[in-house]
Motif scaffolding. Structure first.
Motif, short mmCIF file in Angstrom:
data_model
loop_
_atom_site.label_atom_id
_atom_site.label_comp_id
_atom_site.label_asym_id
_atom_site.label_seq_id
_atom_site.Cartn_x
_atom_site.Cartn_y
_atom_site.Cartn_z
N ALA B 32 0.83 -1.20 0.00
CA ALA B 32 0.00 0.00 0.00
C ALA B 32 0.87 1.25 0.00
O ALA B 32 0.63 2.18 -0.78
CB ALA B 32 -0.92 -0.01 1.22
N VAL B 280 -2.22 4.89 5.29
CA VAL B 280 -1.63 3.60 4.96
C VAL B 280 -0.86 3.02 6.14
O VAL B 280 -0.82 1.80 6.33
CB VAL B 280 -0.72 3.76 3.72
CG1 VAL B 280 0.18 2.58 3.56
CG2 VAL B 280 -1.57 3.96 2.48
N SER B 283 -2.30 0.26 8.27
CA SER B 283 -2.13 -1.14 7.90
C SER B 283 -0.80 -1.68 8.40
O SER B 283 -0.66 -2.86 8.71
CB SER B 283 -2.25 -1.33 6.39
OG SER B 283 -1.20 -0.66 5.73
#
Lengths: 231, 404
Positions: B32, B280, B283
């Protein structure tokens, strides 16, 4: 403590009023009570006694795996109670070789790697390490099975790998906690023969066993009961 | 070191499924990051590239300050244009007239923005970025020529007008009807896309024709090129004041120096990148917890083994090192895979944007993003492996050996 450290002793291992108590919830268990013993250089000592008599506790203290509640263990004149965890690890690595009833090999490593492991922790170079491990495996007659994993070896073979491992940093003392407890009689005899051979080479050997026949092969026998050593 | 790796590798392989699942967390996180970074770099690059030839431009429009609201609040006059041309530092000033008009081709009627401009001003407005469509090699001139001052009832059409707006494709020499009069297509412009896709949807005629079509000579916007980019902001202010004076109004004129706009855009992109990275990194936090969990389980399962290692002489730091390395290797491999997956994902996203919006955004893969991705992965692994590894190293040898 300082007095103890500098004291000259001729024997390899001796204990002074060694006590170990465990607390299990509210119950205090006195595993060792005032144990005083001496083991001289090059002796082969068997410690026998019923289960719960404190022989494994004693062995753990002699092998620097545990610290006493009171009293002291001297190894080569050094009071181990005064040592840091790291220093104790160094003693275990350099001066003591351990053999367990359950063999306790690292199952992801093959025989050769298992034997080389204590040398890895000692920072010995890879080539030297593997060569030495190979020699030790040949010595315990496992030269043919060096690349086998523990799961591919019989109990007796695994115990021989463990003996080779205990020798890898060339310690003065070999400590066996029921080394023959998990193998058949013949294999047990063979293992005792190896230990006798090592004793002849000058190693001090201390084994815990409840097999009188095995104990009879040792040079000296210490009997334990209720946390005390009976002479 | 090599043997430590071996030991670690064997342990990872021993628990293959769990290691892969843990790794997957890191792969997703790093992918990502990599995808987002390379796409946003690509966006930034394509926009700044398109705008880089426009840094010396001041765009003058009536009314609101917002981009894209042309001529909704009035219009400029010839006098405004002449005054702007006289301001010192102004190299060129080009007037544009624009209006939506009904265009008919082979019986089909579509509303299209008609732009009137003096042909000699086209270069001033577009620089060299807008070209006639390349000859496809068929031997027939498919691209035509530029507009000329004395052209009458002739037009140049944008790429989309030629290809998409009508059921039939329009080529050079075809005839369109604009507001009732016939116009001949003399050129088709090259596809612009992206930031200048409005050009693709416009039809260009000479200023004289535009006055005829629109029935007025009101100017809807003025493009100014300055001699010195440094002075652009000051000149823009002066233009604004001058035209406001002419119309006796405040804030009637918006004069925007494009150079400043590009800088603004770049800083907006930086903020956007930080924001996206922040999202991001959630994550990555999840992945870190995964690693911590796996390492904790690994420590618990291997308590006995740790005890054995300690019994045969392993120091606390030997154990710590082995477990940190395990976490580091799992996440390092995850990081490398994440970079590969992220790169692939970026290409897919780029293609998706192209298919859906007809905007070309190249994937800009920077080495520091890839290396950074792997480094972050390893760092996350080692940091989240630290607590379990320390716990392992602190185990009492006796209790650990006894543990089954």
């Amino acid at each position: 403590m300082g007095k103890a450290k500098t004291r000259k002793v001729e024997c390899m291992i001796h204990t002074e009023n060694l006590c170990k108590t465990y607390r299990m919830g509210d119950v205090v268990v006195q595993a060792l009570r005032d144990v005083n013993m001496e083991i001289k250089d090059g002796e082969f000592v068997a410690i026998i006694g019923p289960s719960g008599s404190g022989k494994s506790t004693l062995l753990n203290l002699l092998g620097c795996l545990d610290k006493p509640t009171s009293g002291a263990v001297f190894i080569g004149g050094t009071d181990t109670a005064s040592l840091s965890e790291n220093a104790l690890a160094e003693i275990r690595r350099e001066k003591i070789g351990f053999i367990f009833q359950q063999f306790n090999l690292i199952h992801t490593l093959n025989a050769l790697e298992n034997v080389a492991l204590p040398m890895f922790f000692a920072g010995v170079g890879r080539d030297v390490r593997l060569k030495k491990a190979e020699e030790l495996l040949v010595k315990v007659e496992l030269g043919e099975r060096m690349y086998h994993k523990p799961s591919e070896l019989s109990g007796g073979q695994q115990q021989r790998v463990a003996i080779a491992r205990s020798l890898s940093n060339d310690p003065a003392i070999i400590i066996g906690d029921e080394p023959t407890g998990n193998v058949d009689t013949d294999t047990g005899t063979a293992i005792m023969q190896i230990l006798e051979g090592l004793n002849r080479e000058g190693k001090t050997i201390i084994v815990v066993t409840h097999d009188a026949e095995i104990a009879a092969r040792a040079g000296r026998t210490k009997r334990m009961r209720d946390g005390k050593v009976l002479e | 070191m090599k043997d430590a790796f071996l030991l670690v590798y064997r342990n990872i392989r021993e628990r293959k499924t769990r290691s892969i699942l843990t790794m997957l967390g890191i792969v997703v996180g790093i992918a990502a990051v990599v995808a987002i970074m390379s796409i946003s770099y690509g966006m930034q690059e394509s926009i700044t590239e398109q705008l880089s030839e426009m840094t010396d431009i001041i765009m003058v429009t009536p009314g609101s300050q917002e981009l894209g609201s042309f001529g909704e609040f009035g219009s400029f006059t010839e006098r405004d244009l002449n005054d702007v041309e006289r301001i010192s530092g102004v190299k060129e000033a080009a007037a544009m007239m624009g209006e939506m008009q009904e265009v008919e081709y082979r019986g089909e009627k579509v509303m299209v923005e008609i732009v009137g401009i003096k042909p000699r001003d086209m270069d001033a407005v577009f620089g060299s970025t807008v070209k006639l469509e390349e000859d496809s090699g068929s031997g027939i001139s498919a691209s035509g020529r530029e507009l000329r001052e004395n052209d009458r009832k002739a037009c140049q059409i944008g790429y989309s007008i030629a290809n998409d707006y009508f059921d039939y494709e329009i080529g050079v020499n075809d005839r369109l009807t604009i507001n009732g009069s016939k116009f001949r297509v003399i050129g088709v412009l090259e596809k612009q896309g992206g930031f200048r896709s409005n050009v693709d949807a416009q039809i260009y005629v000479t200023k004289r024709d535009a006055i005829d079509i629109f029935g007025t000579n009101d100017i809807s916007s003025i493009f100014v090129r300055v001699r010195d980019i440094e002075e652009a902001e000051a000149i823009a202010d002066e233009i604004g004041e001058q035209i406001d004076d002419n119309h006796k109004l405040d804030d009637f004129t918006s004069a925007m120096a494009m150079g400043g706009a590009i800088e603004d855009l770049n800083s907006i992109f930086q903020v956007l990148q930080v924001f996206l990275l922040a999202i991001v990194s959630i994550s990555l936090i999840v992945a870190a917890m995964g690693i911590m969990n796996t390492t904790l389980m690994s420590v618990m399962e291997r308590t006995h083994e740790i005890g054995v290692m300690k019994a045969i002489g392993a120091k606390n730091r030997n154990i710590l090192f082995l477990f940190l390395m395990e976490a580091g290797v799992v996440s390092g491999i995850g990081g490398v895979l994440g970079c590969i997956v992220g790169w692939g994902a970026a290409e897919v996203i780029s293609f998706g944007i192209y298919s859906a919006f007809d905007v070309e955004i190249a994937v800009v893969m920077k080495l520091q993003v890839l290396l950074g991705g792997v480094a972050i992965a390893v760092l996350v692994g080692i940091l989240s492996g630290f607590y379990p590894a320390r716990k392992a190293s602190k185990l009492s040898p006796v209790e650990a050996v006894r543990y089954e």
